[in-house]
Design a protein around this motif. Structure first.
Motif, PDB file in Angstrom:
ATOM      1  N   GLN A   1     116.605  27.050 154.146  1.00 40.53           N
ATOM      2  CA  GLN A   1     117.507  27.570 155.176  1.00 40.53           C
ATOM      3  C   GLN A   1     116.757  27.744 156.509  1.00 40.53           C
ATOM      4  OE1 GLN A   1     117.520  31.274 156.015  1.00 40.53           O
ATOM      5  NE2 GLN A   1     119.078  30.866 157.593  1.00 40.53           N
ATOM      6  N   ALA A   2     115.540  28.303 156.447  1.00 44.18           N
ATOM      7  CA  ALA A   2     114.777  28.561 157.673  1.00 44.18           C
ATOM      8  C   ALA A   2     114.330  27.263 158.342  1.00 44.18           C
ATOM      9  CB  ALA A   2     113.565  29.435 157.358  1.00 44.18           C
TER      10      ALA A   2
ATOM     11  N   GLU B   1     112.788  30.567 148.188  1.00 41.12           N
ATOM     12  CA  GLU B   1     114.253  30.474 148.257  1.00 41.12           C
ATOM     13  C   GLU B   1     114.789  30.559 149.694  1.00 41.12           C
ATOM     14  OE1 GLU B   1     112.526  32.846 146.751  1.00 41.12           O
ATOM     15  OE2 GLU B   1     113.273  34.818 147.321  1.00 41.12           O
ATOM     16  N   ARG B   2     113.952  30.967 150.643  1.00 39.59           N
ATOM     17  CA  ARG B   2     114.433  31.053 152.040  1.00 39.59           C
ATOM     18  C   ARG B   2     113.939  29.903 152.904  1.00 39.59           C
ATOM     19  NH1 ARG B   2     113.310  36.203 155.011  1.00 39.59           N
ATOM     20  NH2 ARG B   2     114.429  35.011 156.570  1.00 39.59           N
TER      21      ARG B   2
ATOM     22  N   LEU C   1     107.364  32.388 154.216  1.00 42.71           N
ATOM     23  CA  LEU C   1     108.650  32.773 153.614  1.00 42.71           C
ATOM     24  C   LEU C   1     108.658  32.505 152.115  1.00 42.71           C
ATOM     25  CD1 LEU C   1     111.159  31.297 156.234  1.00 42.71           C
ATOM     26  CD2 LEU C   1     110.698  33.723 155.823  1.00 42.71           C
TER      27      LEU C   1
END
Ligand SMILES: CC(C)(COP(=O)(O)OP(=O)(O)OC[C@H]1O[C@@H](n2cnc3c(N)ncnc32)[C@H](O)[C@@H]1OP(=O)(O)O)[C@@H](O)C(=O)NCCC(=O)NCCS
Length: 245
Positions: A154-155, A150-151, A147
């Motif tokens: 959250q993930a 920036e993701r 990923l």
């Protein structure tokens, strides 16, 4: 507030940080003696606030659904600590699970299923890679590592939340071995592998819950898909005020 139907899951998100200070005090009378004692023993103020607020909100919601004085509701704990309605309660089909982290409280309620909820505040972890290697499967790890930066936060916490929501639905909690509960986040979140004793992964549903800025939330329940109904937390807060006044 309307009743809780068979094919529904009700979820209540509480913004604990935006709660007026005196509300925490007003919730106190909703807790029974054991809960008040437990709250007093929690040293960290945020943990104490989160426990007291979420437990009193849970009592309030159950009181509404059961048409009962929230203070009279009795709980018992499963072997691994999962609270449920006591056997003396007439509506034992009503199930619930709660979670609290940072500024967010999460309460999920449904009928006649196994239900778990989890919310996690995104936080920097010194050894996030190491934790991911320990708790994630090879597939989860590959997905997470690929990923964009920036993701990733959250993930990471979404995977964590879904694993924990499932473990809480079973009532086993962390003793289930979170590395053996494997989640696919690439499309609609789903379980792809779980310990044998929990049956088929297809028998369980995962639902992501938007839990406020910088938090991930999720619920897990057994059986066919249910309609999600969000219980408005402002209505809950107002009702708590009027109950206590
Ligand atoms: C209790 C447990 C189930 C969750 O703990 P937690 O994440 O610290 O806390 P949460 O706020 O999400 O949940 C706590 C609530 O779960 C409920 N609970 C307690 N034991 C439970 C169990 N065995 N099963 C389901 N629910 C449980 C309680 O209602 C409790 O809140 P309360 O005491 O205020 O009523 C714990 O056993 C656990 O699994 N911790 C995992 C932490 C971890 O390392 N996760 C790594 C993920 S990759």
């Amino acid at each position: 507030m309307r009743g809780l139907l068979e094919g529904e899951v009700h979820v209540c998100r509480l913004n604990l940080a935006s709660t007026p200070d005196d509300l925490a005090g007003q919730c106190w009378p909703l807790l029974d003696g054991e809960e008040q004692g437990r709250a007093k023993r929690i040293r960290h103020w945020e943990t104490r606030r989160n426990f007291a607020m979420v437990r009193s909100a849970l009592r309030f919601l159950l009181g509404r659904y059961l048409s009962r004085d929230p203070r009279s509701i009795q709980f018992v704990q499963g072997e691994k600590g999962k609270p449920r309605l006591a056997g003396t309660e007439p509506d034992r089909g009503l199930v619930f699970n709660v979670s609290h982290s940072g500024e967010c409280g999460l309460i999920a309620l449904a009928r006649d299923t196994a239900l778990g909820a989890d919310v996690e505040r995104w936080r920097d972890m010194a050894n996030q890679e190491g934790i991911a290697e320990r708790c994630f499967s090879v597939g989860e790890l590959a997905y997470w590592r690929a990923l964009p930066l920036e993701r990733k936060q959250q993930a990471f916490f979404s995977l964590w939340c879904f694993k924990e929501a499932f473990a809480k639905a079973t009532g086993e909690g962390i003793t289930l071995g979170l590395e053996s509960c494997i989640v696919d986040l690439s499309a609609q979140p789903r379980l792809v592998s779980i310990p044998n004793q929990c049956g088929s992964p297809d028998a369980w549903r995962l639902v992501g819950i938007i839990a406020g800025k910088g938090h991930s939330g999720g619920i897990c329940y057994r059986g066919d898909e249910r309609k999600l109904h969000l219980v408005d937390d402002e209505e809950l807060v107002n009702s708590l005020f009027s109950f206590s006044n």
